[in-house]
Design a protein around this motif. Structure first.
Motif, PDB file in Angstrom:
ATOM      1  N   ARG A   1       0.837  -1.219   0.000  1.00 19.37           N
ATOM      2  CA  ARG A   1       0.000   0.000   0.000  1.00 19.37           C
ATOM      3  C   ARG A   1       0.862   1.256   0.000  1.00 19.37           C
ATOM      4  O   ARG A   1       0.560   2.247  -0.663  1.00 19.37           O
TER       5      ARG A   1
ATOM      6  N   ALA B   1       5.677  -6.864  13.261  1.00 18.93           N
ATOM      7  CA  ALA B   1       4.864  -6.832  12.040  1.00 18.93           C
ATOM      8  C   ALA B   1       5.393  -5.785  11.069  1.00 18.93           C
ATOM      9  O   ALA B   1       5.809  -4.693  11.477  1.00 18.93           O
ATOM     10  N   ILE B   2       5.374  -6.161   9.798  1.00 19.25           N
ATOM     11  CA  ILE B   2       5.672  -5.203   8.735  1.00 19.25           C
ATOM     12  C   ILE B   2       4.342  -4.738   8.152  1.00 19.25           C
ATOM     13  O   ILE B   2       3.354  -5.468   8.250  1.00 19.25           O
TER      14      ILE B   2
HETATM   15  N1  GSH Z   1      -2.627  -4.019  11.007  1.00 19.55           N
HETATM   16  C1  GSH Z   1      -1.256  -4.181  10.601  1.00 19.55           C
HETATM   17  C2  GSH Z   1      -1.035  -5.644  10.243  1.00 19.55           C
HETATM   18  C3  GSH Z   1       0.434  -5.927   9.977  1.00 19.55           C
HETATM   19  C4  GSH Z   1       0.668  -7.407   9.645  1.00 19.55           C
HETATM   20  O1  GSH Z   1      -0.062  -8.302  10.093  1.00 19.55           O
HETATM   21  N2  GSH Z   1       1.715  -7.624   8.863  1.00 19.55           N
HETATM   22  C5  GSH Z   1       2.061  -8.984   8.474  1.00 19.55           C
HETATM   23  C6  GSH Z   1       2.529  -8.986   7.021  1.00 19.55           C
HETATM   24  S1  GSH Z   1       1.377  -8.259   5.893  1.00 19.55           S
HETATM   25  C7  GSH Z   1       3.249  -9.433   9.309  1.00 19.55           C
HETATM   26  O2  GSH Z   1       4.176  -8.686   9.495  1.00 19.55           O
HETATM   27  N3  GSH Z   1       3.252 -10.674   9.822  1.00 19.55           N
HETATM   28  C8  GSH Z   1       4.411 -11.096  10.541  1.00 19.55           C
HETATM   29  C9  GSH Z   1       4.443 -12.519  10.902  1.00 19.55           C
HETATM   30  O3  GSH Z   1       3.340 -13.097  10.999  1.00 19.55           O
HETATM   31  O4  GSH Z   1       5.545 -13.031  11.113  1.00 19.55           O
HETATM   32  C10 GSH Z   1      -0.964  -3.252   9.407  1.00 19.55           C
HETATM   33  O5  GSH Z   1      -1.900  -2.913   8.664  1.00 19.55           O
HETATM   34  O6  GSH Z   1       0.181  -2.845   9.239  1.00 19.55           O
END
Ligand code: GSH
Length: 219
Positions: free
Chosen positions: A14, A62-63
């Motif tokens: 995004r 989280a990224i």
């Molecule tokens: N609400 C957060 C959600 C972030 C999220 O869930 N990111 C995922 C990737 S899209 C992540 O980093 N997951 C890490 C993992 O599960 O190891 C946002 O919109 O930035």
């Protein structure tokens, strides 16, 4: 220079898309999701969402994370809304009313749409739910999406865009979430204005540039 932490195969897409729309240069640090690695804690593992170095930036692990000078920002929608507001029109708000509507629709995306759309993204591979529990989960997610997608369909058929009758950050935030459900042709085909709007969004050069970068990354 902005720094974006996160691979493009993540919600970082995004931010990448918006930066390309604005023409904003940024440095990208390709932090990868830990769940995509066989052993994220191994010494030779690439920088990932479990890495101690990254957890200092994102305690949630989280990224994406965006750094702009001293500001370190997580939550992808907060990042896009911040950049859009900072850089102004056409992608950002013209006034407080537009700002409020951009917030409203972005919250709408991540509350009413994103969880069920993600279920479809992860379980509806190659346009087909896998048998058993997956099929039931996809059917349930699709059913739950009908009402919020109908709201969007009605809005888009009357206004053409999410806010301000022009393409803005709100279109990016919504389009990136609706994309997660895009493989479910039987669901999306019930909403022709939404489908036409999504196709328009995804035909933009900035989206295509982001998409090429995604495809260039390992699956
Ligand atoms: N609400 C957060 C959600 C972030 C999220 O869930 N990111 C995922 C990737 S899209 C992540 O980093 N997951 C890490 C993992 O599960 O190891 C946002 O919109 O930035």
């Amino acid at each position: 220079m902005l720094t974006l932490y996160g691979v493009t195969r993540s919600r970082a897409s995004r931010i990448v898309w918006l930066c390309h729309e604005i023409g904003l240069p940024f440095k990208q640090v390709p932090v990868i999701q830990a769940y995509r690695l066989p052993d994220p804690d191994a010494e030779d593992a690439p920088l990932n969402t479990h890495s101690a170095q990254f957890l200092k930036l994102s305690p949630q692990g989280a990224i994406p994370v965006l750094r702009d000078g001293d500001l370190v920002l997580s939550e992808s929608l907060a990042c896009t809304l911040y950049l859009a507001r900072k850089h102004g029109q056409p992608f950002g708000p013209a006034d407080a009313d537009e700002d409020a509507l951009m917030l409203q629709w972005s919250f709408y995306a991540c509350t009413w749409l994103e969880p069920d759309a993600l279920t479809i993204l992860f379980l509806h591979r190659a346009g087909q739910a896998q048998p058993g529990a997956d099929q039931a989960a996809v059917a349930h997610a699709a059913e739950r999406l009908i009402r919020p997608l109908r709201v969007l369909e009605d809005h888009l058929s009357r206004h053409g865009h999410i806010v301000g009758r022009r393409f803005t950050v709100a279109d990016i935030n919504l389009a990136e979430v609706v994309r997660y459900a895009q493989s479910h042709e039987a669901l999306l085909s019930q909403f022709p204005a939404l489908q036409a709007w999504l196709a328009d969004c995804q035909s933009r050069p900035a989206f295509r540039k982001m998409w090429q970068a995604r495809l260039a990354e390992p699956e």
